[in-house]
Design an enzyme around this catalytic site. Sequence first.
Site, PDB file in Angstrom:
ATOM      1  CG  ASP A 256      -2.139   0.790   1.087  1.00 37.21           C
ATOM      2  OD1 ASP A 256      -2.194   1.569   0.125  1.00 37.21           O
ATOM      3  OD2 ASP A 256      -3.054   0.643   1.902  1.00 37.21           O
ATOM      4  CB  ILE A 257       0.928   4.355  -1.996  1.00 34.45           C
ATOM      5  CG1 ILE A 257       1.292   3.556  -3.271  1.00 34.45           C
ATOM      6  CG2 ILE A 257       1.666   5.692  -1.978  1.00 34.45           C
ATOM      7  CD1 ILE A 257       0.875   4.225  -4.551  1.00 34.45           C
ATOM      8  CG  ASN A 264      -4.948  11.224  -4.468  1.00 34.55           C
ATOM      9  OD1 ASN A 264      -4.226  11.412  -5.436  1.00 34.55           O
ATOM     10  ND2 ASN A 264      -5.539  10.064  -4.233  1.00 34.55           N
ATOM     11  CG  HIS A 269      -8.166  13.040  -7.016  1.00 38.76           C
ATOM     12  ND1 HIS A 269      -8.134  11.913  -6.226  1.00 38.76           N
ATOM     13  CD2 HIS A 269      -8.943  13.940  -6.357  1.00 38.76           C
ATOM     14  CE1 HIS A 269      -8.871  12.094  -5.142  1.00 38.76           C
ATOM     15  NE2 HIS A 269      -9.377  13.337  -5.195  1.00 38.76           N
ATOM     16  CG  ASP A 273      -5.222   9.233 -11.525  1.00 35.23           C
ATOM     17  OD1 ASP A 273      -5.467   8.587 -10.484  1.00 35.23           O
ATOM     18  OD2 ASP A 273      -6.094   9.798 -12.218  1.00 35.23           O
ATOM     19  CE1 TYR A 292       8.272 -20.901 -12.331  1.00 35.75           C
ATOM     20  CE2 TYR A 292      10.293 -19.693 -11.867  1.00 35.75           C
ATOM     21  CZ  TYR A 292       9.649 -20.811 -12.378  1.00 35.75           C
ATOM     22  OH  TYR A 292      10.379 -21.813 -12.936  1.00 35.75           O
ATOM     23  CD  GLU A 301      -4.758   3.895  -1.048  1.00 39.81           C
ATOM     24  OE1 GLU A 301      -4.903   4.143   0.163  1.00 39.81           O
ATOM     25  OE2 GLU A 301      -5.675   4.010  -1.878  1.00 39.81           O
TER      26      GLU A 301
END
Length: 384
Positions: A256-257, A264, A269, A273, A292, A301
Amino acid sequence: MLKDFFSNVTILIASFTVMGQILKNKPLHHSSTFKTKLDWGICYGILGNILMLFSFQINPTTIADLRHLAIVIAAAFGGWVPAIIASGLIAIGRIVLFGLTDTAFVAAISAFLTGIVCGGFSSKLNIQPALKAFYMNLIGLFFISVVFALYIEDVKTLLNVLMMHYLISLIGGFFAYHLSIYIANSNAAVRELNHSLIKLQESEQELNKANEFLNRLSYRDGLTGIGNRRHFDEVLNKEWSNLQKTNSPITLLMFDIDYFKKYNDTYGHLAGDQCLQMITAAIKDLMANNPYSTFCRYGGEEFAIIFTKTKLDNGIAIADLIQKKVQSLKITHSSSEIAEIVTISIGIASMIPCLETQPKDLIHLADTCLYTSKTKGRNTISTP
């Protein structure tokens, strides 16, 4: 004599049917290519020679048959080129098959003149095709009449031959012309049907390609271009089933960021993006040589990477590389509470699929580890 003429008509009609099949993809008309007219002219010339082989003797020097109808039909459909070719071959055949005599020479000249006159008549005169063919039949009969008049001395025999020849030629010519029309139309219908089938196949192929493209799009995240949640679920379930048979491990990395909502809020936004796209491209490049791995956007996110045949230790090593790769991008994040650049929190878990476990168990475990990374201060890697 009637029987012999009837045999000629039968050969004529049968030959038109065969020729129509041999050259079904090369329709003959005035605007056909020279090659097509040449092919048809040769066929009509061969037909004329076959008719001569089945001719009958009127006197020691004179024979009768319907060879002129081959020239007439050639001229009616293709103009002067096939008519000249057919008449030339028939003229040569008259001499080769029956020897070089005065009668043969005159008959050969008669056949060639029939081709020239009928060819010019067909190309220049703009009247109804059936009527044009009828007139050309009469032209051919005129030249034949001249030859017969020169070499049949008995008037009664001459009139008898001419009457029979005209009768059979006009009837046979009528059927031959309309049979040729029927064959040409049938071949055109078949070609049109084949063309329609090809177009249908091409349309079907295009539709299949479009469906495949749409199907691929349905498995792709529109913003980042990597697999979406649907793709993630399908790959995980499929690999889980495959690895269950081989007793091989599967590792799931979820990240997760950190403080992305604040990113944002600070930069907008659109910038958010672009941030997601930059991180995705970097990690995708990092995973390019790993056969793999399956990289997907799990939602918002949050991202996930499925590693098949990969143990937890190897997964942790890759997680460390990913974390450093994101930091190397140096994406400014002034509102982050832990760094001046964008960072990520990672949770990673591994299982050997079996009957007692399900893919959702692995997801829950990796998600729990990700939550642990967030509660530990973010920008960290957590394992069970």
